[in-house]
Design a protein around this motif. Structure first.
Motif, PDB file in Angstrom:
ATOM      1  N   SER A   1      26.823  -3.792 -30.727  1.00 24.03           N
ATOM      2  CA  SER A   1      25.430  -3.325 -30.686  1.00 24.03           C
ATOM      3  C   SER A   1      24.552  -4.278 -31.503  1.00 24.03           C
ATOM      4  N   PRO A   2      23.226  -4.157 -31.359  1.00 25.33           N
ATOM      5  CA  PRO A   2      22.325  -5.079 -32.073  1.00 25.33           C
ATOM      6  C   PRO A   2      22.406  -4.993 -33.606  1.00 25.33           C
ATOM      7  N   ALA A   3      23.007  -3.901 -34.130  1.00 26.84           N
ATOM      8  CA  ALA A   3      23.118  -3.802 -35.586  1.00 26.84           C
ATOM      9  C   ALA A   3      24.522  -4.124 -36.066  1.00 26.84           C
ATOM     10  N   ASP A   4      25.433  -4.207 -35.118  1.00 24.64           N
ATOM     11  CA  ASP A   4      26.854  -4.282 -35.461  1.00 24.64           C
ATOM     12  C   ASP A   4      27.235  -5.624 -36.092  1.00 24.64           C
ATOM     13  N   LEU A   5      27.120  -6.688 -35.354  1.00 25.90           N
ATOM     14  CA  LEU A   5      27.498  -8.008 -35.876  1.00 25.90           C
ATOM     15  C   LEU A   5      26.615  -9.028 -35.182  1.00 25.90           C
ATOM     16  N   PHE A   6      25.828  -9.733 -35.949  1.00 18.43           N
ATOM     17  CA  PHE A   6      24.942 -10.715 -35.315  1.00 18.43           C
ATOM     18  C   PHE A   6      24.776 -11.931 -36.211  1.00 18.43           C
ATOM     19  N   ARG A   7      24.355 -12.994 -35.556  1.00 15.09           N
ATOM     20  CA  ARG A   7      24.191 -14.274 -36.234  1.00 15.09           C
ATOM     21  C   ARG A   7      22.761 -14.380 -36.747  1.00 15.09           C
ATOM     22  N   VAL A   8      22.612 -14.846 -37.986  1.00 15.36           N
ATOM     23  CA  VAL A   8      21.271 -15.030 -38.543  1.00 15.36           C
ATOM     24  C   VAL A   8      21.029 -16.518 -38.803  1.00 15.36           C
ATOM     25  N   SER A   9      19.766 -16.884 -38.848  1.00 17.37           N
ATOM     26  CA  SER A   9      19.416 -18.290 -39.101  1.00 17.37           C
ATOM     27  C   SER A   9      19.501 -18.583 -40.588  1.00 17.37           C
TER      28      SER A   9
ATOM     29  N   ASP B   1      13.111   4.144 -40.466  1.00 15.61           N
ATOM     30  CA  ASP B   1      13.311   5.571 -40.161  1.00 15.61           C
ATOM     31  C   ASP B   1      14.717   5.767 -39.609  1.00 15.61           C
ATOM     32  N   ILE B   2      15.658   5.853 -40.497  1.00 20.61           N
ATOM     33  CA  ILE B   2      17.064   5.963 -40.063  1.00 20.61           C
ATOM     34  C   ILE B   2      17.310   7.309 -39.396  1.00 20.61           C
ATOM     35  N   ALA B   3      16.658   8.363 -39.909  1.00 18.18           N
ATOM     36  CA  ALA B   3      16.875   9.703 -39.360  1.00 18.18           C
ATOM     37  C   ALA B   3      16.429   9.763 -37.903  1.00 18.18           C
ATOM     38  N   GLY B   4      15.468   8.939 -37.550  1.00 25.20           N
ATOM     39  CA  GLY B   4      14.950   8.942 -36.187  1.00 25.20           C
ATOM     40  C   GLY B   4      15.830   8.199 -35.193  1.00 25.20           C
ATOM     41  N   LEU B   5      16.870   7.573 -35.704  1.00 23.17           N
ATOM     42  CA  LEU B   5      17.758   6.823 -34.813  1.00 23.17           C
ATOM     43  C   LEU B   5      18.751   7.766 -34.140  1.00 23.17           C
ATOM     44  N   THR B   6      18.677   7.881 -32.852  1.00 24.73           N
ATOM     45  CA  THR B   6      19.664   8.681 -32.119  1.00 24.73           C
ATOM     46  C   THR B   6      20.297   7.790 -31.066  1.00 24.73           C
ATOM     47  N   MET B   7      21.340   8.323 -30.453  1.00 20.47           N
ATOM     48  CA  MET B   7      22.088   7.519 -29.474  1.00 20.47           C
ATOM     49  C   MET B   7      21.189   7.040 -28.332  1.00 20.47           C
ATOM     50  N   ASP B   8      20.272   7.945 -27.901  1.00 20.72           N
ATOM     51  CA  ASP B   8      19.450   7.573 -26.745  1.00 20.72           C
ATOM     52  C   ASP B   8      18.052   7.082 -27.145  1.00 20.72           C
ATOM     53  N   ALA B   9      17.874   6.822 -28.458  1.00 21.67           N
ATOM     54  CA  ALA B   9      16.549   6.369 -28.896  1.00 21.67           C
ATOM     55  C   ALA B   9      16.281   4.951 -28.393  1.00 21.67           C
ATOM     56  N   ASP B  10      14.995   4.706 -28.144  1.00 20.00           N
ATOM     57  CA  ASP B  10      14.605   3.376 -27.693  1.00 20.00           C
ATOM     58  C   ASP B  10      14.602   2.447 -28.910  1.00 20.00           C
ATOM     59  N   LEU B  11      15.400   1.382 -28.841  1.00 16.79           N
ATOM     60  CA  LEU B  11      15.489   0.489 -29.988  1.00 16.79           C
ATOM     61  C   LEU B  11      14.354  -0.521 -29.955  1.00 16.79           C
ATOM     62  N   SER B  12      13.325  -0.215 -30.721  1.00 14.73           N
ATOM     63  CA  SER B  12      12.225  -1.186 -30.825  1.00 14.73           C
ATOM     64  C   SER B  12      11.527  -0.957 -32.158  1.00 14.73           C
ATOM     65  N   ALA B  13      10.855  -1.969 -32.627  1.00 16.81           N
ATOM     66  CA  ALA B  13      10.209  -1.874 -33.943  1.00 16.81           C
ATOM     67  C   ALA B  13       9.013  -0.931 -33.878  1.00 16.81           C
ATOM     68  N   GLY B  14       9.006   0.056 -34.760  1.00 14.79           N
ATOM     69  CA  GLY B  14       7.869   0.963 -34.853  1.00 14.79           C
ATOM     70  C   GLY B  14       6.824   0.373 -35.788  1.00 14.79           C
ATOM     71  N   PRO B  15       5.678   1.011 -35.883  1.00 10.57           N
ATOM     72  CA  PRO B  15       4.621   0.475 -36.747  1.00 10.57           C
ATOM     73  C   PRO B  15       5.015   0.446 -38.222  1.00 10.57           C
ATOM     74  N   GLU B  16       5.936   1.352 -38.607  1.00 13.63           N
ATOM     75  CA  GLU B  16       6.342   1.408 -40.007  1.00 13.63           C
ATOM     76  C   GLU B  16       7.461   0.402 -40.328  1.00 13.63           C
ATOM     77  N   ASP B  17       8.113  -0.066 -39.282  1.00  9.31           N
ATOM     78  CA  ASP B  17       9.294  -0.906 -39.494  1.00  9.31           C
ATOM     79  C   ASP B  17       8.908  -2.331 -39.901  1.00  9.31           C
ATOM     80  N   VAL B  18       9.923  -3.051 -40.353  1.00 12.21           N
ATOM     81  CA  VAL B  18       9.690  -4.437 -40.760  1.00 12.21           C
ATOM     82  C   VAL B  18       9.878  -5.325 -39.525  1.00 12.21           C
ATOM     83  N   ALA B  19       8.839  -6.045 -39.167  1.00 12.49           N
ATOM     84  CA  ALA B  19       8.903  -6.865 -37.952  1.00 12.49           C
ATOM     85  C   ALA B  19       9.627  -8.180 -38.230  1.00 12.49           C
ATOM     86  N   GLY B  20      10.205  -8.738 -37.168  1.00  9.76           N
ATOM     87  CA  GLY B  20      10.950  -9.999 -37.288  1.00  9.76           C
ATOM     88  C   GLY B  20      10.043 -11.194 -37.432  1.00  9.76           C
TER      89      GLY B  20
END
Lengths: 247, 504
Positions: free
Chosen positions: B319-327, B375-394
């Protein structure tokens, strides 16, 4: 130019006779057998990569490489001068307006030509390996560089023995003795310790080839092969000079 | 009188013979001189040589780090090899030592086989405090493989230090274990100083030993001759002077603010700290670590977040949080990591940001598509994974480094250093030993930067391009046909062609 003419004459004479093809056939069967054994061994292994692939083993990794080389090298060089003497063509050659250097260079080039011709069929083995796995082009190139170096060494000393010996058989025996001496001295590295071991390892053609076959090019081996060949080459010219002086 | 004079023909013959003798002498002298020159050349070649590696994967090439170390040798170093020639390790070690010697004439190798030269081996072993015992087959065996000597300093290398851990089946990894041990040993005998790393404990951190052990890190630190000490974090008010750096690796329980403050104060006063603070989830939220406040005062913001990488070309796990490569960003610490390439892999990381105006520098960042979910509590299995206004953008930074102001004015005064990484999984042995990634280099560079030692034995694992042979029994038969029928037939045809053309 006279050296090239002598080399051409030698090569033409050799390849026009059935001897060349008999030697080539025998060589292909013997080396083919050792390659086949190594391929069969590889096929029985789960994974053979890196330094353990059949080509690395074939090019000097095992004694199977050295048995035919030690036998065929004297056969190839024994005739260079000894045959000329047996057929009585050496004296006319020495009285001809050709320098000893030209004669030696011509004979040596011819011997190297045949040595290289012997190894051309091994490209077929390289192709076979590429069909069942990958090869390391660098290691293969280093192997052929090593074969060329060993060829310089063996052909030049074989030529010297042929110039010294009265007959072809004696030339072959002397050549076999010299090559065998270096070969056995190389094995001595497993007996002696310390500096003695290092020196024996330095003169060991087996060590040279097993490193070349793995893709390691060591300046020590190149210097040894080139300088020893140069020594034998110059000694051969001096033997001819002696003969010329003697008339 | 005329009878006493030699006849002209005899005189001529005599002169000819003399000339011939002179020429023979010249030839003999020339041959002897040439032989001497050849011996001299070979002696020089024997002493000063180079070994170049023509393999495509450079499997016989020493690492840049080792070569630098060898070329910088200013004093003689002797390697006394106690391995028996019949030992499995011997050929590889012997070959490696030849490569070492080709880079420095200061390096001298002495091999003593305890089984074949027991008297000499025992004498040398006694001199360097090495025990010689009897092996399983009744052979004499030294307890160590090698002793490295320079002046009155010695360093011993055991057989275990030379053997690589078993690799997965089919994996073709070039073994650099022996090289690490050897170069590390040479560094040991040349460097007088020893460094102490204190591993914080008491809050469920990764320890040098035990159930949650950072064993690869421990092994590498030991190879660097670094002392490892335990630093109880519970009730910590001041870091002892004996610690050159403190590592806090993945605490499972929060530090008291005073304990965290003590560590940050330690950095302010010239100390060095590595914080690997991966997010610990408690009741649908990222639990506080205790470092948030002290770090914020220091210009580093530790978010209670989980980072997602939405550029799937960087995602290595499920998954996108599981294991990923960073610069890897530019910083003195990351020079070697960037040179190596490959990127660093993190897993389940939190974001670590830099406060505006802070001198901290980001070390690792996600792509622009990445974001840190607060917002970790808002993360559910079927939640849409995208940055919300409160989240830290890339791009989201997951690791930062900062140097404090230099303390004191006396010469040699040092600034404190801190590295904060919002992840612990990057130290997973599997990722550290993965040749495609630069996690190992990041670990060694971090240790080097934090201990303020530039020279660390950062010899990363490398992959081999060699592939295995795949042949069936049918293939073997087909090879036999080609070797014993096709090839000889070609030679016969060539011979027949030459014979035919000559007859023509």
């Amino acid at each position: 130019m006279s050296a090239i003419a002598i080399a051409k004459r030698e090569v033409r004479a050799y390849f026009s006779s059935p001897t060349a093809y008999v030697v080539l056939l025998a060589w292909v069967y013997v080396t083919g057998l050792s390659f086949y054994l190594l391929m069969s061994f590889s096929a029985s292994q789960d994974s053979v990569g890196g330094s353990d692939n059949p080509l690395t083993l074939f090019f000097g990794g095992t004694v199977l490489f050295w048995l035919p080389v030690l036998v065929f090298a004297p056969v190839m060089t024994m005739r260079l001068f000894a045959q000329e003497r047996a057929t009585g063509t050496l004296e006319p050659l020495l009285t001809a307006p050709v320098g000893e250097w030209a004669i030696t260079t011509g004979k040596f080039l011819a011997a190297m030509f045949f040595w290289i011709a012997l190894w051309i069929p091994s490209l077929f083995y390289v192709w076979i390996v590429t069909r069942y796995g990958s090869i390391d082009a660098g290691a293969v190139a280093a192997s052929y560089l090593g074969i060329f170096g060993i060829g310089l060494f063996y052909m030049s000393w074989g030529m010297l023995m042929s110039a010294l010996a009265p007959t072809q058989i004696v030339a072959a025996i002397l050549c076999f003795l010299v090559h065998g001496l270096f070969f056995v001295a190389g094995i001595g590295q497993f007996v002696y310790q310390g500096e003695g071991r290092e020196i024996l390892s330095y003169v060991s053609v087996w060590t040279h080839m097993s490193d070349f076959a793995r893709g390691i090019v060591d300046t020590r081996y190149l210097v040894f092969q080139v300088t020893m060949s140069a020594l034998a080459f110059v000694l051969t010219t001096q033997v001819l000079a002696f003969r010329r002086l003697r008339g | 009188m005329s009878e006493l004079q030699p006849k002209p023909t005899e005189e001529k013959q005599y002169e000819q013979e003399a000339a011939q003798a002179e020429r023979r002498l010249h030839v003999w002298l020339g041959c002897m001189l040439l032989t001497l020159i050849v011996f001299q050349l070979n002696y020089l070649a024997f002493r000063h040589y180079e070994r170049s590696d023509w393999t495509s994967d450079e499997r016989f090439t020493l690492s840049e780090r080792t070569v630098e170390e060898l070329q910088a040798l200013e004093q003689d170093v002797e390697l006394i090899l106690f391995l028996g020639e019949s030992e499995e390790l011997f050929p590889d070690v012997d070959e490696l030592l030849q490569r070492y010697r080709s880079h420095s004439t200061r390096l001298h190798v002495r091999h003593v086989d305890p089984d074949r030269e027991p008297t000499e081996a025992r004498a040398l072993a006694a001199q360097y405090g090495v025990a010689v015992g009897i092996g399983q087959a009744g052979e004499n065996l030294a307890e160590v493989a090698m002793v490295i000597v320079s002046g009155d300093r010695t360093w011993k290398i055991s057989r275990e230090n030379l053997v690589a851990p078993a690799t997965a089946e089919g994996e073709t990894v070039i073994d650099v274990t022996t090289e690490r041990a050897l170069t590390g040993g040479i560094v040991q005998v040349l460097s007088g100083e020893s460094t102490t790393i204190c591993f914080a404990s008491g809050r469920g951190e990764l320890a040098p030993t035990g159930e949650r052990a950072a064993y690869v890190m421990r092994q590498e630190l030991e190879r660097e001759n670094m002392n490892i000490e335990d630093l109880p974090a519970v009730g910590l008010s001041e870091v002892p002077d004996s610690c050159n750096a403190v590592f806090v690796l993945g605490p499972q329980r929060a530090y008291a603010e005073a304990e965290a403050q003590a560590l940050i104060d330690y950095v302010r006063t010239g100390g060095n700290v590595l914080l690997a603070l991966d997010p610990v989830l408690e009741r649908d939220a990222v639990a506080p670590t205790g470092f948030e406040g002290p770090l914020a005062d220091f210009g580093i913001l530790l978010d209670p977040s989980i980072v997602f990488e939405m550029d799937f070309s960087n995602v290595l796990g499920q998954s996108p949080a599981d294991l990923f490569r960073v610069s890897v960003e530019e910083h003195p610490l990351t020079d070697a990591v960037r040179r190596r390439g490959g990127g660093v892999a993190v897993s389940g990381s939190r974001s670590v940001r830099i406060e505006e105006g802070s001198s901290a520098v980001a070390l690792l960042t996600t792509s622009e598509q990445g974001f840190a979910e607060l917002d970790i509590a808002g993360l559910t299995m079927d939640a849409d994974l995208s940055a919300g206004p409160e989240d830290v953008a890339g791009p989201v930074s997951v690791a930062v480094a900062k140097e404090s102001a230099t303390v004191g004015e006396e010469p040699g005064a040092r600034a404190g250093r801190i590295v904060v990484i919002g992840d612990l999984q990057w130290l997973d042995p599997g990722l550290l030993m993965e040749p495609q990634l630069a996690n190992f280099d990041l670990m060694m560079s971090s240790v080097g930067w934090l201990t303020q030692r530039d020279a660390l034995i950062s010899i990363p694992p490398r992959t081999s391009a060699a592939s295995s042979m795949s042949m069936s029994q049918e293939d073997v038969s087909s090879v036999a046909l080609r070797l014993f029928v096709v090839l000889p037939l070609l030679i016969l045809l060539l011979g027949a062609y030459v014979y035919w053309t000559r007859r023509q």
